[in-house]
Enzyme design. Structure first.
Site, PDB file in Angstrom:
ATOM      1  N   ASP A   8       0.909  -1.366   0.071  1.00 23.91           N
ATOM      2  CA  ASP A   8       0.002   0.057  -0.091  1.00 23.91           C
ATOM      3  C   ASP A   8       0.901   1.116  -0.159  1.00 23.91           C
ATOM      4  OD1 ASP A   8      -1.140  -2.195   1.362  1.00 23.91           O
ATOM      5  OD2 ASP A   8      -2.877  -1.236   1.580  1.00 23.91           O
ATOM      6  N   GLU A  39      -3.998   1.794  -3.530  1.00 24.17           N
ATOM      7  CA  GLU A  39      -5.148   2.290  -3.072  1.00 24.17           C
ATOM      8  C   GLU A  39      -5.278   3.520  -2.064  1.00 24.17           C
ATOM      9  OE1 GLU A  39      -7.711   0.863  -0.341  1.00 24.17           O
ATOM     10  OE2 GLU A  39      -6.302   0.640   1.103  1.00 24.17           O
ATOM     11  N   ASN A  67     -10.134  -1.379  -0.595  1.00 25.04           N
ATOM     12  CA  ASN A  67     -11.216  -0.632   0.227  1.00 25.04           C
ATOM     13  C   ASN A  67     -11.586   0.820  -0.260  1.00 25.04           C
ATOM     14  OD1 ASN A  67      -9.532  -0.628   2.262  1.00 25.04           O
ATOM     15  ND2 ASN A  67     -11.066   0.247   3.452  1.00 25.04           N
ATOM     16  N   HIS A  68     -10.642   1.450  -0.507  1.00 19.45           N
ATOM     17  CA  HIS A  68     -10.386   3.133  -0.702  1.00 19.45           C
ATOM     18  C   HIS A  68     -10.434   3.150  -2.170  1.00 19.45           C
ATOM     19  CE1 HIS A  68     -10.002   4.239   3.373  1.00 19.45           C
ATOM     20  NE2 HIS A  68      -8.940   3.278   3.671  1.00 19.45           N
ATOM     21  N   HIS A 152      -6.874  -8.047  -0.052  1.00 21.44           N
ATOM     22  CA  HIS A 152      -6.779  -6.681   0.713  1.00 21.44           C
ATOM     23  C   HIS A 152      -7.856  -7.185   1.808  1.00 21.44           C
ATOM     24  CE1 HIS A 152      -6.022  -2.382   0.764  1.00 21.44           C
ATOM     25  NE2 HIS A 152      -7.035  -2.275   1.245  1.00 21.44           N
ATOM     26  N   HIS A 179      -0.949  -2.406   6.606  1.00 23.03           N
ATOM     27  CA  HIS A 179       0.181  -1.530   6.459  1.00 23.03           C
ATOM     28  C   HIS A 179       1.310  -2.128   7.493  1.00 23.03           C
ATOM     29  CE1 HIS A 179      -1.844   2.336   4.805  1.00 23.03           C
ATOM     30  NE2 HIS A 179      -2.471   1.139   4.159  1.00 23.03           N
TER      31      HIS A 179
END
Length: 269
Positions: A8, A39, A67-68, A152, A179
């Site tokens: 990420d 993302e 998800n973003h 994810h 993360h």
């Protein structure tokens, strides 16, 4: 087949790390396919067309999401023409723009790159990612046995379950979203490379890429706090290198990658 994956990318500090280190990593590992999760690339929320192009220019072959994916409205202007961008495949097919997986041609071989999103402890509840994987692999295996999945997801249990569920059916499953790089890179018994989370690429002196004070404030007060992405200071890059047997589609090696002030990059090691 050699694959380089970067976790990420968080904000402008993460993009700076990509610009600086992705060419160097490609020089060391000589990957045939380079995949970057983008993302969080636009200020921690989504991606823009400009950033998408910057990643491709830096050496990425595929950009995965999570998800973003829809947080930056700019994506609706370019996602249908972005043939190297994959959003979670388990969004509803009939109503969701973009691609859930892509093929990358490497000489006479094809690598399928799939993006899936977990459901456990996620704000969105999408189609069951396990059944979606079954559905996609029925089609993909007619084309290739070389398959990489960016899963994810929030929980370690759901990620591990996916790894064991698909062991031997895909080449690699690497987790994103939390993360923090996990210390469990391995090749599962039937030949699938697995890593629960590749880690993030962004600010090192931060909490999951955001300014520590804002994160701490939320825990102290139990009140809603607007997180602020840390865009300066020391950086971190998390990812992994995977080597596949092109005949069987199984993994031969998975090596975690972490670059930060405590683990500086040395091209010669």
């Amino acid at each position: 087949m050699r694959i380089l994956f970067v976790g990420d990318v968080m904000g402008s500090r993460g993009r700076e790390m990509i610009a600086t280190y992705l060419p160097q990593l490609k020089g060391r590992y000589r990957p045939q396919v380079t995949i970057v999760n983008g993302e969080n690339a636009a200020g921690g929320r989504g991606i823009t067309g400009k950033i998408y192009k910057e990643f491709l220019q830096a050496g990425a072959d595929v950009i995965t999401m999570g998800n973003h994916v829809w947080d930056n409205r700019d994506i609706f202007d370019f996602i249908d023409s972005a043939k190297k961008l994959v959003r979670p495949a388990n969004f509803p097919v009939a109503t969701t723009p973009g691609l859930g997986y892509v093929y990358v041609q490497v000489n006479q071989l094809k690598l399928a790159v799939i993006n899936l999103q977990g459901n456990a402890l996620m704000a969105q509840s999408l189609d069951n990612p396990f059944y979606k994987a079954d559905e996609l692999l029925t089609e993909i295996h007619q084309q290739t046995d070389l398959v990489f999945i960016d899963f994810h997801a929030e929980t370690t249990a759901e990620k591990e379950a996916m790894g064991w569920y698909l062991d031997g059916q895909v080449s690699a499953i690497v987790g994103t979203h939390t993360h923090v790089q996990t210390n469990d890179a391995r090749i599962l018994p039937q030949g699938t490379a697995y890593l629960t989370d590749a880690g993030m690429t962004g600010a090192y002196d931060a909490i999951l890429g955001v300014k520590p004070a804002k994160s701490i404030e939320r825990f102290l007060t139990q009140l809603p706090t607007r997180y602020e992405v840390k865009e300066d200071g020391r950086g971190v890059l998390g990812g992994c290198f995977i080597d596949l047997d092109e005949t069987t589609g199984h993994a031969k090696k998975i090596e975690p990658i972490v670059i930060n002030a405590d683990n500086p990059f040395d091209f010669n090691t």
